[in-house]
Design an enzyme around this catalytic site. Sequence first.
Site, PDB file in Angstrom:
ATOM      1  CB  CYS A  13      -0.973  -0.020   1.193  1.00 52.12           C
ATOM      2  SG  CYS A  13      -0.210   0.211   2.813  1.00 52.12           S
ATOM      3  CG  ASN A  16       4.470  -1.756   5.119  1.00 50.45           C
ATOM      4  OD1 ASN A  16       5.584  -2.057   5.562  1.00 50.45           O
ATOM      5  ND2 ASN A  16       3.535  -2.663   4.950  1.00 50.45           N
ATOM      6  CB  CYS A  18      -3.647   1.235   7.283  1.00 53.60           C
ATOM      7  SG  CYS A  18      -3.532   2.664   8.357  1.00 53.60           S
ATOM      8  NE  ARG A  19      -4.465   1.345   1.805  1.00 58.77           N
ATOM      9  CZ  ARG A  19      -4.330   1.998   0.672  1.00 58.77           C
ATOM     10  NH1 ARG A  19      -5.202   1.816  -0.301  1.00 58.77           N
ATOM     11  NH2 ARG A  19      -3.315   2.812   0.481  1.00 58.77           N
ATOM     12  CB  SER A  20       0.522  -3.374   2.737  1.00 59.99           C
ATOM     13  OG  SER A  20       1.276  -2.432   3.446  1.00 59.99           O
ATOM     14  CG  ASP A 136      -5.195   5.024   3.270  1.00 58.27           C
ATOM     15  OD1 ASP A 136      -5.250   4.621   4.456  1.00 58.27           O
ATOM     16  OD2 ASP A 136      -4.229   5.676   2.833  1.00 58.27           O
TER      17      ASP A 136
END
Length: 174
Positions: A13, A16, A18-20, A136
């Site tokens: 993301c 690095n 939150c999402r990934s 996000d």
Amino acid sequence: MSSKTPYKGLCVCLGNICRSPTAEVVLRYFCDKHQLDIVIDSAGTSNYHPGKAPDERSQKHALKRGYDLSALHARQLKLQDFIEFDLILAMDHENLSNIQDLFAQAHVEYGVSQIRTKIALMSEYDQTYLKQAVPDPYYGGVDGFERVLDQCESSSLAWVNIFTQQFKQQIDVK
């Protein structure tokens, strides 16, 4: 599946945090659950948060579902990743574009023969969120973190099906 060199996937993301990292832990969980010999990592296209732990809200929501992100630390995507990883999964279309730009640089730096990476969206095969961005959640509320988890679980299951088919075909060919 067991092989001499495990298949390696990288979830990417922007920052690095939150999402990934969420995608990394969720995808690893489902790969392990299905006994797939796959190494999963994560990175960000930016260098905003090097060495930092995942966002506290991501950790909190993930932990409620049994996923522990506490051991992870943010890092930036690097050209070497295009040699080391078989698959790079982008969390959204902007990340995908940034990854493709770096991929072109890696081709120049290392040559086509050295690059083994394929690039796709996290939701590439997810019938529930087909080719949708993992949104996000950083500037949003609670619902955003829950949506990330929902989508990462759904997309991870779709990837596990793809991996299982690929590994079965490799075995059938041998």
